[in-house]
Design a protein around this motif. Structure first.
Motif, PDB file in Angstrom:
ATOM      1  N   VAL A   7      51.508  56.891  28.200  1.00 47.44           N
ATOM      2  CA  VAL A   7      51.878  58.269  28.518  1.00 47.44           C
ATOM      3  C   VAL A   7      53.348  58.443  28.167  1.00 47.44           C
ATOM      4  CG1 VAL A   7      52.073  60.015  30.322  1.00 47.44           C
ATOM      5  CG2 VAL A   7      50.171  58.382  30.371  1.00 47.44           C
ATOM      6  N   HIS A   8      53.634  59.371  27.289  1.00 48.14           N
ATOM      7  CA  HIS A   8      55.005  59.572  26.824  1.00 48.14           C
ATOM      8  C   HIS A   8      55.931  59.867  28.001  1.00 48.14           C
ATOM      9  CE1 HIS A   8      58.442  61.661  25.009  1.00 48.14           C
ATOM     10  NE2 HIS A   8      58.153  61.011  23.897  1.00 48.14           N
ATOM     11  N   ASP A   9      56.961  59.062  28.160  1.00 52.20           N
ATOM     12  CA  ASP A   9      57.885  59.238  29.291  1.00 52.20           C
ATOM     13  C   ASP A   9      59.336  59.087  28.868  1.00 52.20           C
ATOM     14  OD1 ASP A   9      57.843  56.576  28.704  1.00 52.20           O
ATOM     15  OD2 ASP A   9      57.574  55.880  30.776  1.00 52.20           O
ATOM     16  N   LEU A  10      59.621  59.322  27.579  1.00 53.00           N
ATOM     17  CA  LEU A  10      60.993  59.214  27.086  1.00 53.00           C
ATOM     18  C   LEU A  10      61.780  60.470  27.429  1.00 53.00           C
ATOM     19  CD1 LEU A  10      60.289  57.682  23.556  1.00 53.00           C
ATOM     20  CD2 LEU A  10      60.853  56.486  25.678  1.00 53.00           C
ATOM     21  N   ASP A  11      63.043  60.280  27.764  1.00 49.24           N
ATOM     22  CA  ASP A  11      63.908  61.393  28.137  1.00 49.24           C
ATOM     23  C   ASP A  11      64.655  61.885  26.898  1.00 49.24           C
ATOM     24  OD1 ASP A  11      65.659  63.209  29.259  1.00 49.24           O
ATOM     25  OD2 ASP A  11      66.164  61.935  30.964  1.00 49.24           O
ATOM     26  N   PRO A  12      64.516  63.176  26.540  1.00 45.25           N
ATOM     27  CA  PRO A  12      65.235  63.691  25.367  1.00 45.25           C
ATOM     28  C   PRO A  12      66.741  63.744  25.549  1.00 45.25           C
ATOM     29  CG  PRO A  12      64.155  65.474  26.545  1.00 45.25           C
ATOM     30  CD  PRO A  12      63.669  64.188  27.169  1.00 45.25           C
ATOM     31  N   ILE A 212      56.935  66.862  34.363  1.00 45.31           N
ATOM     32  CA  ILE A 212      57.348  66.084  33.190  1.00 45.31           C
ATOM     33  C   ILE A 212      58.594  65.259  33.516  1.00 45.31           C
ATOM     34  CG2 ILE A 212      58.274  66.269  30.849  1.00 45.31           C
ATOM     35  CD1 ILE A 212      56.428  68.621  30.396  1.00 45.31           C
ATOM     36  N   ARG A 213      59.504  65.825  34.281  1.00 43.28           N
ATOM     37  CA  ARG A 213      60.687  65.061  34.692  1.00 43.28           C
ATOM     38  C   ARG A 213      60.290  63.874  35.565  1.00 43.28           C
ATOM     39  NH1 ARG A 213      64.006  64.134  38.677  1.00 43.28           N
ATOM     40  NH2 ARG A 213      62.760  65.361  40.140  1.00 43.28           N
ATOM     41  N   LEU A 214      59.372  64.109  36.506  1.00 45.45           N
ATOM     42  CA  LEU A 214      58.922  63.028  37.388  1.00 45.45           C
ATOM     43  C   LEU A 214      58.148  61.960  36.624  1.00 45.45           C
ATOM     44  CD1 LEU A 214      57.770  65.109  40.500  1.00 45.45           C
ATOM     45  CD2 LEU A 214      59.777  63.617  40.338  1.00 45.45           C
ATOM     46  N   THR A 215      57.488  62.351  35.553  1.00 49.09           N
ATOM     47  CA  THR A 215      56.733  61.382  34.750  1.00 49.09           C
ATOM     48  C   THR A 215      57.635  60.266  34.237  1.00 49.09           C
ATOM     49  OG1 THR A 215      55.175  63.112  34.058  1.00 49.09           O
ATOM     50  CG2 THR A 215      55.255  61.118  32.722  1.00 49.09           C
ATOM     51  N   ARG A 216      58.893  60.568  34.016  1.00 46.97           N
ATOM     52  CA  ARG A 216      59.823  59.584  33.461  1.00 46.97           C
ATOM     53  C   ARG A 216      60.311  58.583  34.504  1.00 46.97           C
ATOM     54  NH1 ARG A 216      62.640  64.601  31.499  1.00 46.97           N
ATOM     55  NH2 ARG A 216      61.475  65.246  29.639  1.00 46.97           N
ATOM     56  N   GLU A 217      60.120  58.872  35.786  1.00 50.90           N
ATOM     57  CA  GLU A 217      60.681  57.989  36.807  1.00 50.90           C
ATOM     58  C   GLU A 217      59.706  57.618  37.918  1.00 50.90           C
ATOM     59  OE1 GLU A 217      62.877  61.313  39.596  1.00 50.90           O
ATOM     60  OE2 GLU A 217      63.840  60.798  37.685  1.00 50.90           O
ATOM     61  N   ARG A 222      53.099  59.545  36.713  1.00 48.49           N
ATOM     62  CA  ARG A 222      52.763  59.227  35.333  1.00 48.49           C
ATOM     63  C   ARG A 222      51.277  58.920  35.192  1.00 48.49           C
ATOM     64  NH1 ARG A 222      56.905  56.488  34.430  1.00 48.49           N
ATOM     65  NH2 ARG A 222      56.177  54.422  35.028  1.00 48.49           N
ATOM     66  N   GLU A 223      50.712  58.206  36.148  1.00 49.90           N
ATOM     67  CA  GLU A 223      49.294  57.882  36.109  1.00 49.90           C
ATOM     68  C   GLU A 223      48.432  59.134  36.276  1.00 49.90           C
ATOM     69  OE1 GLU A 223      48.745  54.976  39.106  1.00 49.90           O
ATOM     70  OE2 GLU A 223      49.612  53.335  37.933  1.00 49.90           O
ATOM     71  N   ILE A 224      48.849  60.021  37.168  1.00 52.90           N
ATOM     72  CA  ILE A 224      48.096  61.264  37.380  1.00 52.90           C
ATOM     73  C   ILE A 224      48.135  62.128  36.123  1.00 52.90           C
ATOM     74  CG2 ILE A 224      48.005  63.404  38.711  1.00 52.90           C
ATOM     75  CD1 ILE A 224      49.126  61.847  41.086  1.00 52.90           C
ATOM     76  N   VAL A 225      49.306  62.247  35.534  1.00 51.01           N
ATOM     77  CA  VAL A 225      49.443  63.031  34.313  1.00 51.01           C
ATOM     78  C   VAL A 225      48.575  62.429  33.210  1.00 51.01           C
ATOM     79  CG1 VAL A 225      51.031  63.702  32.477  1.00 51.01           C
ATOM     80  CG2 VAL A 225      51.735  63.909  34.862  1.00 51.01           C
TER      81      VAL A 225
END
Length: 327
Positions: A7-12, A212-217, A222-225
């Protein structure tokens, strides 16, 4: 685990200075492309393979970056994508959006056209061969395209089409939840139930941004997304390889192998190879504009590059004829 697919979790954002000011990977990608172009053209100039003197290259690259790449790329996005998508009347209500480059939106085809126009003006102003100038830029431009596509991947934008089950290269991109057709309520409610609290924001769009912000941390988020997103191709990486690495490798090899190649050859090769790579990789990329007879906007614009490649072959053919007559 809900999903074993990445799951993409990179911060731009690389460094956040204030709420509105930050150092972003996308901006660094442009800087890296311009710096690489400078050093590569400097090398070609030292080998007498580029007409701009080394001491003038810095100014030359700076002007080309501003008037060719940035302005051309932005105007290309507005003309090729924004206005066709929103309509001219809606665009005119907020025409200043054309200048808000920090909101995203650049078109590579517009950047190519902008660079061509800038080089033609520069060649006229300094009494140089426009074809010789464009040939050198054509050789080094793929490096900038490579960095740009990598930045697209880091941003999680311009993601690919749906990948088949079991695909080894598939990924999931949370930015998909911003799409108008995506069921935002389902994802928002699932995350809020898991966290046991309401997400900040007055609209579902704002709540998706927080997710999306929470997905990164947050691994749970991230699992739910990941469980609520379909697997897609990482088309940005495919484009980085085809439009960047492969194209540069071919053009650089030909430039080094044939130092006396006719003017216009590298422009022609760039047009043909870039168009071919773009047409193929667009088959894996989620269309970012309505299809036209099954053809994406990027593929449609690439057909004009093929025409341009044919036109660049005319001076190549003429120079070859002149050489054969002299011989």
């Amino acid at each position: 685990m809900f999903s074993s697919i990445y799951v993409h979790d990179l911060d731009p954002v690389l460094i956040r200075i204030t709420e509105t000011i930050a150092v972003r990977w996308y901006g660094l990608a442009y800087i890296a492309g311009f710096v690489a172009a400078y050093w590569l053209l400097r090398y070609l100039s030292r080998k007498n393979l580029y007409p701009v003197p080394r001491e003038k290259l810095a100014d030359y690259i700076t002007l080309m970056a501003i008037f060719g790449v940035l302005i051309g790329g932005r105007l290309g996005y507005v003309l090729f994508y924004q206005i066709p998508r929103e309509g001219i009347s809606l665009f005119m209500q907020d025409w200043t959006s054309a200048f808000r480059v920090w909101e995203g939106g650049m078109a590579s085809h517009g950047g190519i056209l902008g660079v061509i126009l800038f080089i033609c003006f520069y060649a006229w102003r300094h009494h140089m061969s426009a074809l010789a100038l464009m040939d050198g830029v054509a050789v080094v431009a793929p490096v900038g395209l490579f960095f740009g596509r990598i930045a697209n991947f880091i941003n999680g934008e311009l993601y690919g089409r749906l990948a088949p089950p079991g695909s080894s290269v598939a990924m999931k991109f949370p930015a998909e939840a911003f799409e108008p057709s995506y069921p935002k309520e389902t994802l928002v409610h699932a995350v809020e139930r898991s966290l046991g609290t309401n997400l900040p924001g007055d609209t579902f769009h704002q709540k998706i941004g927080e997710i999306i912000r929470l997905t990164r941390e947050n691994e749970t988020v991230r699992e739910i997304v990941g469980a609520h997103l379909p697997p897609r191709y990482p088309s940005q990486l495919f484009e980085a390889a085809a439009e960047g690495l492969l194209l540069f490798a071919v053009l650089w090899w030909v430039r080094m192998r044939f130092p006396k190649a006719p003017k216009g050859l590298f422009c022609s090769l760039f047009c043909f190879l870039y168009a071919a790579g773009r047409i193929v990789t667009e088959c894996f990329r989620e269309p970012d504009a309505p299809l036209w007879m099954g053809v994406t906007r990027g593929q449609y614009l690439s057909f004009f590059l093929v025409i341009g490649g044919c036109l660049f072959l005319i001076p190549v053919w003429r120079e070859r004829r002149r050489r054969s007559f002299r011989d």
